[in-house]
Motif scaffolding. Sequence first.
Motif, PDB file in Angstrom:
ATOM      1  N   ARG A   1     -34.513 -24.001  39.236  1.00  0.00           N
ATOM      2  CA  ARG A   1     -35.349 -24.224  38.058  1.00  0.00           C
ATOM      3  C   ARG A   1     -34.644 -25.082  37.021  1.00  0.00           C
ATOM      4  N   ASN A   2     -33.322 -24.973  36.938  1.00  0.00           N
ATOM      5  CA  ASN A   2     -32.572 -25.725  35.932  1.00  0.00           C
ATOM      6  C   ASN A   2     -32.031 -27.047  36.455  1.00  0.00           C
ATOM      7  N   GLY A   3     -32.368 -27.400  37.681  1.00  0.00           N
ATOM      8  CA  GLY A   3     -32.072 -28.742  38.177  1.00  0.00           C
ATOM      9  C   GLY A   3     -30.662 -28.960  38.676  1.00  0.00           C
ATOM     10  N   ALA A   4     -29.989 -27.919  39.126  1.00  0.00           N
ATOM     11  CA  ALA A   4     -28.663 -28.115  39.726  1.00  0.00           C
ATOM     12  C   ALA A   4     -28.818 -28.985  40.969  1.00  0.00           C
ATOM     13  N   LEU A   5     -27.964 -29.992  41.105  1.00  0.00           N
ATOM     14  CA  LEU A   5     -28.092 -30.955  42.195  1.00  0.00           C
ATOM     15  C   LEU A   5     -27.324 -30.545  43.443  1.00  0.00           C
ATOM     16  N   GLU A   6     -26.310 -29.729  43.287  1.00  0.00           N
ATOM     17  CA  GLU A   6     -25.535 -29.265  44.423  1.00  0.00           C
ATOM     18  C   GLU A   6     -25.070 -27.846  44.134  1.00  0.00           C
ATOM     19  N   VAL A   7     -25.269 -26.959  45.101  1.00  0.00           N
ATOM     20  CA  VAL A   7     -24.915 -25.558  44.952  1.00  0.00           C
ATOM     21  C   VAL A   7     -24.116 -25.128  46.177  1.00  0.00           C
ATOM     22  N   LYS A   8     -23.022 -24.422  45.942  1.00  0.00           N
ATOM     23  CA  LYS A   8     -22.205 -23.903  47.029  1.00  0.00           C
ATOM     24  C   LYS A   8     -21.955 -22.416  46.808  1.00  0.00           C
ATOM     25  N   THR A   9     -21.999 -21.652  47.894  1.00  0.00           N
ATOM     26  CA  THR A   9     -21.621 -20.242  47.855  1.00  0.00           C
ATOM     27  C   THR A   9     -20.424 -20.057  48.774  1.00  0.00           C
ATOM     28  N   ILE A  10     -19.324 -19.598  48.209  1.00  0.00           N
ATOM     29  CA  ILE A  10     -18.082 -19.444  48.954  1.00  0.00           C
ATOM     30  C   ILE A  10     -17.766 -17.953  49.079  1.00  0.00           C
ATOM     31  N   GLU A  11     -17.667 -17.474  50.317  1.00  0.00           N
ATOM     32  CA  GLU A  11     -17.302 -16.079  50.540  1.00  0.00           C
ATOM     33  C   GLU A  11     -15.794 -15.931  50.639  1.00  0.00           C
ATOM     34  N   MET A  12     -15.294 -14.812  50.131  1.00  0.00           N
ATOM     35  CA  MET A  12     -13.872 -14.495  50.167  1.00  0.00           C
ATOM     36  C   MET A  12     -13.730 -13.088  50.732  1.00  0.00           C
ATOM     37  N   ALA A  13     -12.747 -12.906  51.598  1.00  0.00           N
ATOM     38  CA  ALA A  13     -12.544 -11.608  52.238  1.00  0.00           C
ATOM     39  C   ALA A  13     -11.149 -11.090  51.927  1.00  0.00           C
ATOM     40  N   GLN A  14     -11.093  -9.823  51.546  1.00  0.00           N
ATOM     41  CA  GLN A  14      -9.816  -9.133  51.331  1.00  0.00           C
ATOM     42  C   GLN A  14      -9.872  -7.843  52.130  1.00  0.00           C
ATOM     43  N   GLY A  15      -9.393  -7.926  53.370  1.00  0.00           N
ATOM     44  CA  GLY A  15      -9.557  -6.809  54.277  1.00  0.00           C
ATOM     45  C   GLY A  15     -11.038  -6.651  54.598  1.00  0.00           C
ATOM     46  N   GLN A  16     -11.577  -5.449  54.368  1.00  0.00           N
ATOM     47  CA  GLN A  16     -12.990  -5.203  54.638  1.00  0.00           C
ATOM     48  C   GLN A  16     -13.885  -5.542  53.443  1.00  0.00           C
ATOM     49  N   LYS A  17     -13.290  -5.843  52.328  1.00  0.00           N
ATOM     50  CA  LYS A  17     -14.069  -6.158  51.133  1.00  0.00           C
ATOM     51  C   LYS A  17     -14.474  -7.632  51.143  1.00  0.00           C
ATOM     52  N   ILE A  18     -15.767  -7.892  50.982  1.00  0.00           N
ATOM     53  CA  ILE A  18     -16.279  -9.254  50.917  1.00  0.00           C
ATOM     54  C   ILE A  18     -16.735  -9.532  49.488  1.00  0.00           C
ATOM     55  N   SER A  19     -16.232 -10.609  48.920  1.00  0.00           N
ATOM     56  CA  SER A  19     -16.689 -11.050  47.611  1.00  0.00           C
ATOM     57  C   SER A  19     -17.103 -12.511  47.736  1.00  0.00           C
ATOM     58  N   ARG A  20     -17.586 -13.080  46.649  1.00  0.00           N
ATOM     59  CA  ARG A  20     -18.085 -14.459  46.729  1.00  0.00           C
ATOM     60  C   ARG A  20     -18.137 -15.063  45.335  1.00  0.00           C
ATOM     61  N   PHE A  21     -18.218 -16.396  45.307  1.00  0.00           N
ATOM     62  CA  PHE A  21     -18.564 -17.061  44.056  1.00  0.00           C
ATOM     63  C   PHE A  21     -19.569 -18.161  44.348  1.00  0.00           C
ATOM     64  N   VAL A  22     -20.357 -18.475  43.342  1.00  0.00           N
ATOM     65  CA  VAL A  22     -21.338 -19.558  43.417  1.00  0.00           C
ATOM     66  C   VAL A  22     -20.859 -20.687  42.519  1.00  0.00           C
ATOM     67  N   ALA A  23     -20.942 -21.916  43.040  1.00  0.00           N
ATOM     68  CA  ALA A  23     -20.556 -23.114  42.284  1.00  0.00           C
ATOM     69  C   ALA A  23     -21.747 -24.056  42.219  1.00  0.00           C
ATOM     70  N   TRP A  24     -21.918 -24.712  41.077  1.00  0.00           N
ATOM     71  CA  TRP A  24     -23.013 -25.675  40.953  1.00  0.00           C
ATOM     72  C   TRP A  24     -22.593 -26.841  40.066  1.00  0.00           C
ATOM     73  N   THR A  25     -23.267 -27.958  40.276  1.00  0.00           N
ATOM     74  CA  THR A  25     -23.029 -29.146  39.455  1.00  0.00           C
ATOM     75  C   THR A  25     -24.350 -29.837  39.180  1.00  0.00           C
ATOM     76  N   PHE A  26     -24.417 -30.505  38.042  1.00  0.00           N
ATOM     77  CA  PHE A  26     -25.588 -31.301  37.682  1.00  0.00           C
ATOM     78  C   PHE A  26     -25.337 -32.790  37.908  1.00  0.00           C
ATOM     79  N   LEU A  27     -24.187 -33.122  38.472  1.00  0.00           N
ATOM     80  CA  LEU A  27     -23.825 -34.523  38.694  1.00  0.00           C
ATOM     81  C   LEU A  27     -24.146 -34.925  40.126  1.00  0.00           C
ATOM     82  N   ASN A  28     -24.785 -36.095  40.284  1.00  0.00           N
ATOM     83  CA  ASN A  28     -25.074 -36.575  41.633  1.00  0.00           C
ATOM     84  C   ASN A  28     -23.816 -37.165  42.261  1.00  0.00           C
ATOM     85  N   SER A  29     -23.908 -37.616  43.495  1.00  0.00           N
ATOM     86  CA  SER A  29     -22.722 -38.077  44.220  1.00  0.00           C
ATOM     87  C   SER A  29     -22.061 -39.258  43.530  1.00  0.00           C
TER      88      SER A  29
END
Length: 303
Positions: free
Chosen positions: A263-291
């Motif tokens: 809705r806010n027009g992010a041009l590129e979005v990435k979701t990166i998963e991180m694992a620490q043993g059995q615990k799974i966490s993640r972060f989301v990254a976004w940018t409004f800049l084109n290539s």
Amino acid sequence: MANLHIRNLHQERYNFNELIASCPELQKYIIINSFNKENTIDFSNPDSVKFLNKAILKHFYNISDWDIPPNYLCPPIPGRADYIHYVADLIPDGKNIRVLDIGTGANCVYPLIGNHQYGWSFVGSDIDSTSLNSAKKIINANPSLKNSINFRQQTNPKNIFSNIILKDEKFDLSICNPPFHASLAEAKAGTKRKLKNLGLDKKNNAELNFGGQNLELWYPGGEAAFIKKMIEESLLFKENCLWYTTLVSKKESLSGIYGELKRNGALEVKTIEMAQGQKISRFVAWTFLNSNQQAEWRKSRWT
């Protein structure tokens, strides 16, 4: 520790002999694990955890003096380091990187790790004056960091980036570990579940041992509402930062986050998963800049 980022310094179990050599105060908190007869600490004791962190930061990150006020968050260093290493993968060729840490906290852990590992400079923001005073005290106690890590107080509780990012200011990255509970009661219940999983729920006052002030632990509407506000405000500063990122604790928050980014027009979005043993966490990254804009950013800022 299994599955940590390849550059994370904490791949192995804690070597308490080495940590004690770096921070002798840790010795008084060492106990013998009844299961494998090895040295460990009582992870339900906030002082034990604090001095473990103090030893880790000194041994691995050359932080000679570190402390936090009573009852403020004392985070697990390996997981915090993982976030830093994974966001570094977003800018593999970056030079003279400048990072905004939203909610830097009394512990100032992300700037300490990021500066040591990559030489990044940081602006840390927080709404809590005690947190900022603690973070400033850490930097003042480690003079080599004074020109690399600075702080700004968010004076309006309704804002995240507004009043923090200056008009023509540039950041290569923005990081955030948002408060993920929706209320104080939910935060307490979450801590009790964590203690129960660790077998510590029957200890006296154990609910206090993970620390954390209200503003560190919960936000009306929880992490979903906080990140929604973050995305909305990031649009106002779409040319001020190359990559906005935030940790996302609850997987079920992701669909709403993706919808808000669209809705806010992010041009590129990435979701990166991180694992620490059995615990799974993640972060989301976004940018409004084109290539093309990203290429120009790299050319103008990193070369």
